[in-house]
Design an enzyme around this catalytic site. Structure first.
Site, PDB file in Angstrom:
ATOM      1  CB  SER A   1      57.424  13.601  17.291  1.00 47.68           C
ATOM      2  OG  SER A   1      57.415  13.328  19.182  1.00 47.68           O
TER       3      SER A   1
ATOM      4  CG  ASP B   1      65.334  13.010  17.874  1.00 47.46           C
ATOM      5  OD1 ASP B   1      65.112  12.572  19.131  1.00 47.46           O
ATOM      6  OD2 ASP B   1      64.654  13.299  16.443  1.00 47.46           O
TER       7      ASP B   1
ATOM      8  CG  HIS C   1      62.289  14.871  19.387  1.00 46.73           C
ATOM      9  ND1 HIS C   1      62.834  13.945  18.427  1.00 46.73           N
ATOM     10  CD2 HIS C   1      61.259  14.785  19.916  1.00 46.73           C
ATOM     11  CE1 HIS C   1      61.116  13.233  18.192  1.00 46.73           C
ATOM     12  NE2 HIS C   1      60.295  14.003  18.831  1.00 46.73           N
TER      13      HIS C   1
END
Length: 402
Positions: free
Chosen positions: A183, A349, A382
């Site tokens: 991320s 995601d 995610h």
């Protein structure tokens, strides 16, 4: 909801411990930041002098908090840098306790015999510049004896990597055997590999994009406005406020909004369906749906370990991310990466969709899997890179053995 108390109707009881409930029944602090004088836990600190940001601002000195596991070998070639996501910190491995509000976020992947095998690798995890768990950030005390607060400068991803470079130098690490990030940490990892290709042998970019898109910036901007609109935010000058008087409502709402980007519709629908949190009906009788309680609980808990100003600083840094800026574009920049690279995405995601990971993989010359990213099938959205430990760990082993 009254964020100062927690009842059966606001806590998803199957998901929490008694310690959680005791914590959430207390009034939230004005800031959840780690402060000087708090228990140090596993942290160590690296300090350096004047730091100038891309925008021209200056910090007279900076401190980076970090944790490490394993030992740096005599050759100095077994160091692995692990870079955390937006609301993570240096505590990759270890129990929650004094100094650490949460347990290690990659506990199953780090340790003796684990994919990040600490019998083999010297694993280093810093808290990023601008964070609130020991590194210099808005909650840190400035030279005048007051918190930086609203005076803290705007940071970019590149600024944060420049601070991590200073940490590497302080640890006498010339070259990382691997730089691994997910991320926001993946944004840092990309910047490391593009800005300092000679210092990165292997690279793992997990659930991260080559640029932060307009859609992603829009989602981030709304979260920041929920914090700024909280009357108790007071323009960022809230550190002297008592428990329960800080900007916890705005920060909790921002966290609730973010969770909707981190998890997938499949997971939320299957996990909660239309169930009620208690026997009281939410259909006009004052009860709550279970998914509402889930979001409330996590928003409330978040305020106990994070700082509102840091959240703004870090999200704005995410918005700055464009690996191709002033480098001839994304593809041109990524072609300069020399590291053996793993690029991994999650098919569900909705924050950083897999087209971004494919774009990265197709431009880096030496990837493990040709010119496409590894795409994991997961219902967790995610957050899959933090949850699908077996699959993620297998791919990290492949990279570290390459």
């Amino acid at each position: 909801m009254d964020w100062q108390t927690t009842s059966e109707d606001t806590v998803p009881s199957a998901l929490v411990t008694e310690a959680d409930v005791r914590l959430l029944r207390a009034r939230p602090p004005a800031t959840g930041a780690w402060r000087d004088g708090d228990p140090v836990g596993g942290r160590r600190f690296a300090r350096s002098g004047v730091f100038r940001t891309e925008s021209g601002a200056e910090l007279p000195s900076i401190r980076i908090a970090y944790e490490s596991w394993g030992e740096l070998n005599a050759a100095g070639d077994n160091a692995v840098l692990v870079l955390h996501a937006l609301t993570g910190d240096s505590h990759v491995r270890g129990e929650a306790g004094a100094g650490h509000p949460t347990a290690g976020w990659w506990e199953e992947l780090t340790g003796p015999g684990a994919p990040l095998d600490t019998d083999r690798w010297f694993v280093v995890a810093p808290n990023m510049l601008g964070g609130c768990q020991g590194s210099t950030g808005p909650a840190s005390v400035a030279p005048d004896g007051y918190e930086w607060a609203s005076r803290f400068p705007y940071l970019t991803i590149r600024d944060q990597v420049a601070a991590q470079v200073r940490l590497a130098d302080a640890l006498s690490i010339d070259t990382w055997a691997a730089v691994i990030g997910g991320s926001m940490g993946g944004m840092h990892a990309l910047e490391w590999a593009v800005t300092h290709p000679e210092r990165v042998e292997r690279l793992a970019v997990l659930s991260s994009p080559p640029v932060t898109t307009a859609d992603q910036i829009a989602l981030n901007t709304v979260q920041l406005e929920t914090i700024r609109m909280d009357p108790r935010f007071q323009g960022g000058e809230y550190y002297d406020l008592g428990d329960g008087d800080g900007p916890h409502r705005g920060l909790a709402l921002a966290r609730r909004m973010a969770l909707l980007n981190y998890r997938s519709p499949i997971e939320l629908n299957q996990r909660f369906q239309r169930s009620w949190q208690s026997g009281v009906s939410p259909l006009g009788h004052g009860g709550r749906f279970a998914v509402e309680s889930y979001l409330d609980f996590h928003g409330n808990k978040f305020t106990r370990r994070f700082d509102a100003n840091s959240y703004i600083t870090l999200v704005e840094a995410m918005n700055s991310h464009d690996v191709g800026r002033d480098r001839g574009g994304v593809e041109e920049a990524l072609r300069t990466v020399t590291a053996t690279t793993l690029v991994l995405g999650i098919d569900s995601d909705r924050l950083f969709p897999v087209d971004g990971q494919h774009r990265i993989a197709r431009s880096i010359p030496n990837t493990l899997d040709g010119h496409d990213a590894v795409v994991l099938n997961s219902d967790f959205g995610h957050d899959g890179f933090l949850i699908e430990n077996e699959a993620v760990g297998a791919h990290l082993r492949r990279l570290l053995d390459s």
